[in-house]
Design a protein around this motif. Structure first.
Motif: not given
Length: 169
Positions: A52-53, A99, A114, A118, A146, A148-149, A161-163
């Motif tokens: 993923w990263s 992530f 994720y 977190s 979660r 993400r970035k 950034t979260t989901a």
């Protein structure tokens, strides 16, 4: 695999591609890929094939976030070191689904997972993690569990950034 999850260019100009079938390194001259995959019989292989990263840190070490742990990859030896969640040790990753990865201006490595707590801060000397969590009762905590970035702005603020919980600083 045609399921591309991440693309990264390191300082040497090497292109790294994370797919659903492993980590790939593009040799620009030959236009050939070298693929690194999980091998259950080899503890020095990638921890999972779903990547993923990808991030190259200031020391030239490649960090790879997979669906089953964080990997430190030394391009010279082509060996992976795996970091995974251990429910009996609170200083490990809070979850294995990695992530996002960021090295900030101070050289601190931040990991977004994720699930779980977190956000993790990696202590390179001790090889342990300090974990931060989403707390729905605390408006100053991370907006969601979660992440993400991750991104660092010019003032040294780390943005997440979260989901489902928006953007956190």
């Amino acid at each position: 695999s045609n399921m591309i999850r991440s693309v990264y260019e390191d300082r040497a100009g090497t292109i790294w591609v994370g797919t659903a079938a492993g980590l790939n390194k593009l040799d620009r001259e030959s236009k050939q890929f070298t693929r690194y995959r999980h091998d259950s019989d080899n503890p020095d292989s990638l921890s999972h094939n779903l990547v993923w990263s990808i991030l190259e840190d200031s020391a030239g070490v490649l960090w790879v976030g997979t669906e089953d742990g964080l990997n430190r990859f030394d391009p010279k030896t082509e060996q992976f070191v795996r970091y995974r969640h251990n429910p009996d040790d609170p200083q490990t990753l809070p979850h294995n689904f990695i992530f996002g990865i960021l090295e900030d201006q101070q050289g601190t490595l931040w990991i977004g997972s994720y699930h779980g707590k977190s956000l993790s801060k990696f202590d390179r000397e001790a090889e342990t993690f300090i974990n931060f969590t989403h707390d729905p009762e605390d408006p100053h905590s991370i907006g969601d569990y979660r992440v993400r970035k991750l991104y660092e702005d010019s003032q040294g603020n780390v943005w997440l950034t979260t989901a489902g919980g928006g953007l956190s600083r």
